[in-house]
Design a protein around this motif. Structure first.
Motif, PDB file in Angstrom:
ATOM      1  N   LYS A 180     -41.605  53.498  53.007  1.00 50.78           N
ATOM      2  CA  LYS A 180     -40.201  53.362  52.649  1.00 50.78           C
ATOM      3  C   LYS A 180     -39.350  54.019  53.733  1.00 50.78           C
ATOM      4  O   LYS A 180     -39.847  54.817  54.521  1.00 50.78           O
ATOM      5  N   TYR A 191     -38.604  57.493  57.935  1.00 52.24           N
ATOM      6  CA  TYR A 191     -39.655  56.787  57.198  1.00 52.24           C
ATOM      7  C   TYR A 191     -40.519  57.790  56.441  1.00 52.24           C
ATOM      8  O   TYR A 191     -40.711  58.913  56.898  1.00 52.24           O
ATOM      9  N   VAL A 212     -34.387  47.388  48.454  1.00 59.27           N
ATOM     10  CA  VAL A 212     -35.425  48.409  48.310  1.00 59.27           C
ATOM     11  C   VAL A 212     -36.620  47.778  47.627  1.00 59.27           C
ATOM     12  O   VAL A 212     -36.509  47.240  46.537  1.00 59.27           O
TER      13      VAL A 212
END
Length: 75
Positions: free
Chosen positions: A10, A29, A3
């Motif tokens: 993200k 997303y 991450v």
């Protein structure tokens, strides 16, 4: 799973149960706004012209975030 918290785009994969009759959704997303990564607003930031600021929705280019749909297929 890696991450990167400093990237504005993200993604995550929703849980899919083995007993779920529907097909898996796949990767989702989302974008985070640039002001989340600035702890304070520095003095003397460059500014857009008034006309351009109205079009972009912000006076400062550092806070402008162009929306790009991550689900669009590219050729």
């Amino acid at each position: 799973m890696e991450v990167n918290l400093l990237k504005p785009i993200k993604s995550y994969t929703p849980y899919h149960s083995p007993f779920d009759p529907c097909p898996p959704i796949g990767r989702k997303y989302y974008r985070t706004p640039p002001q989340l990564y600035m702890t304070f607003q520095p003095p003397n930031l460059p500014q857009f012209s008034p006309r351009e600021a109205l079009q972009k929705g912000t006076l400062w280019p550092a806070f402008y975030d162009f929306y790009e749909n991550p689900y669009d297929r590219r050729s």
